[in-house]
Motif scaffolding. Structure first.
Motif, mmCIF file in Angstrom:
data_model
loop_
_atom_site.group_PDB
_atom_site.id
_atom_site.type_symbol
_atom_site.label_atom_id
_atom_site.label_comp_id
_atom_site.label_asym_id
_atom_site.label_seq_id
_atom_site.Cartn_x
_atom_site.Cartn_y
_atom_site.Cartn_z
ATOM 1 N N THR A 18 0.858 -1.182 0.000
ATOM 2 C CA THR A 18 0.000 0.000 0.000
ATOM 3 C C THR A 18 0.893 1.230 0.000
ATOM 4 O O THR A 18 1.866 1.292 0.753
ATOM 5 N N ARG A 59 -9.003 -0.024 -6.098
ATOM 6 C CA ARG A 59 -7.867 -0.015 -5.169
ATOM 7 C C ARG A 59 -7.398 1.409 -4.826
ATOM 8 O O ARG A 59 -6.471 1.577 -4.045
ATOM 9 N N LEU A 74 -4.298 7.080 -2.106
ATOM 10 C CA LEU A 74 -3.860 5.814 -1.522
ATOM 11 C C LEU A 74 -4.076 4.715 -2.553
ATOM 12 O O LEU A 74 -5.159 4.598 -3.129
ATOM 13 N N ARG A 76 -3.925 0.673 -2.843
ATOM 14 C CA ARG A 76 -3.816 -0.591 -2.097
ATOM 15 C C ARG A 76 -3.458 -1.714 -3.061
ATOM 16 O O ARG A 76 -3.772 -1.662 -4.255
ATOM 17 N N ASP A 77 -2.805 -2.750 -2.523
ATOM 18 C CA ASP A 77 -2.490 -3.947 -3.302
ATOM 19 C C ASP A 77 -1.870 -3.554 -4.649
ATOM 20 O O ASP A 77 -2.388 -3.908 -5.730
ATOM 21 N N SER A 78 -0.806 -2.811 -4.610
ATOM 22 C CA SER A 78 -0.235 -2.247 -5.831
ATOM 23 C C SER A 78 0.180 -3.340 -6.817
ATOM 24 O O SER A 78 0.642 -4.423 -6.434
#
Lengths: 108, 117
Positions: A18, A59, A74, A76-78
């Motif tokens: 993240t 995401r 932000l 997430r879960d790049s």
């Protein structure tokens, strides 16, 4: 002071991490706020608008704090495909002012 | 292809020469913007048109720069007596605005890269 400032970067993160980007703007008359994405040697493209109540798109989550003149993004879960430069954009009147961008590299 | 198109994509010129870039926006878009971008920086606003009227110009746009949008469709950006500091990517963008509202989405062309030797 520049009108729009961003984290200098680059951010190098592993897949799945993240990551958060910060942006500040100086013009209190600013009306609208956006995040654009720019891939290497490509043109910028709109990623998402930023609303006062905060908004989420999969995401990606964007937040706006008008009192502090602060915007965040932000991720997430790049994914590897998220590697790009993220540009914070502030609009007042018909002018769109771009920040310098923060480069993100997502590593396998 | 109905996106924003720019021409030429690349231009190499000698210092002191004049150059002209053309931008064809998305056909129904009434607003057209020119930006300049150098390596590692975000796009810098140069000028903006609403239809054929040039409504705003940045102080970055010196008297060597001029932009036109004669019929409210395509636009040209001319740089006279180019200097090495003019080397950059020149980006054109268009958008559809209604009254005072702006959707916030700028559609960019792929840019015209200028190199001044």
């Amino acid at each position: 002071r520049k009108e729009v400032e961003q984290d200098p970067g680059p951010f190098n993160v592993p897949e799945g991490a993240t990551v958060a980007f910060n942006c500040t703007y100086s013009n209190s008359a600013s009306q609208s706020f956006f995040w654009y994405r720019q891939d290497c040697r490509k043109e910028p493209k709109l990623l998402m608008s930023v609303y006062s109540s905060g908004n989420e798109d999969g995401r990606f989550t964007a937040q706006l704090n008008r009192a502090s003149q602060y915007i965040s993004l932000l991720i997430r879960d790049s994914k590897l495909s998220d590697s790009a430069t993220y540009l914070c954009v502030v609009n007042y009147g018909q002018n769109f002012v771009f920040g310098p961008g923060t480069r993100l590299s997502v590593l396998p | 292809d109905t996106g924003v198109s720019q021409d030429p994509r690349h231009k190499i010129t000698k210092r002191g020469q004049n150059v002209t870039f053309r931008c064809d926006p998305i056909s129904e878009h009434n607003r057209l913007y020119w930006y300049r971008q150098t390596l590692g920086q975000g796009p810098e606003f140069l000028t903006y048109f609403q239809n054929e009227a040039q409504l705003e110009k940045s102080r970055l746009l010196s008297d060597r720069f001029s932009a036109e949008r004669p019929k409210g469709s395509f636009s040209t950006l001319e740089i006279q007596r180019t200097e090495q500091g003019d080397s950059a990517m020149y980006l054109c963008a268009s958008s559809l605005g209604r009254l005072a509202q702006n959707t916030g989405e700028l559609f960019f062309g792929e840019g015209s890269r200028l190199t001044v030797l």
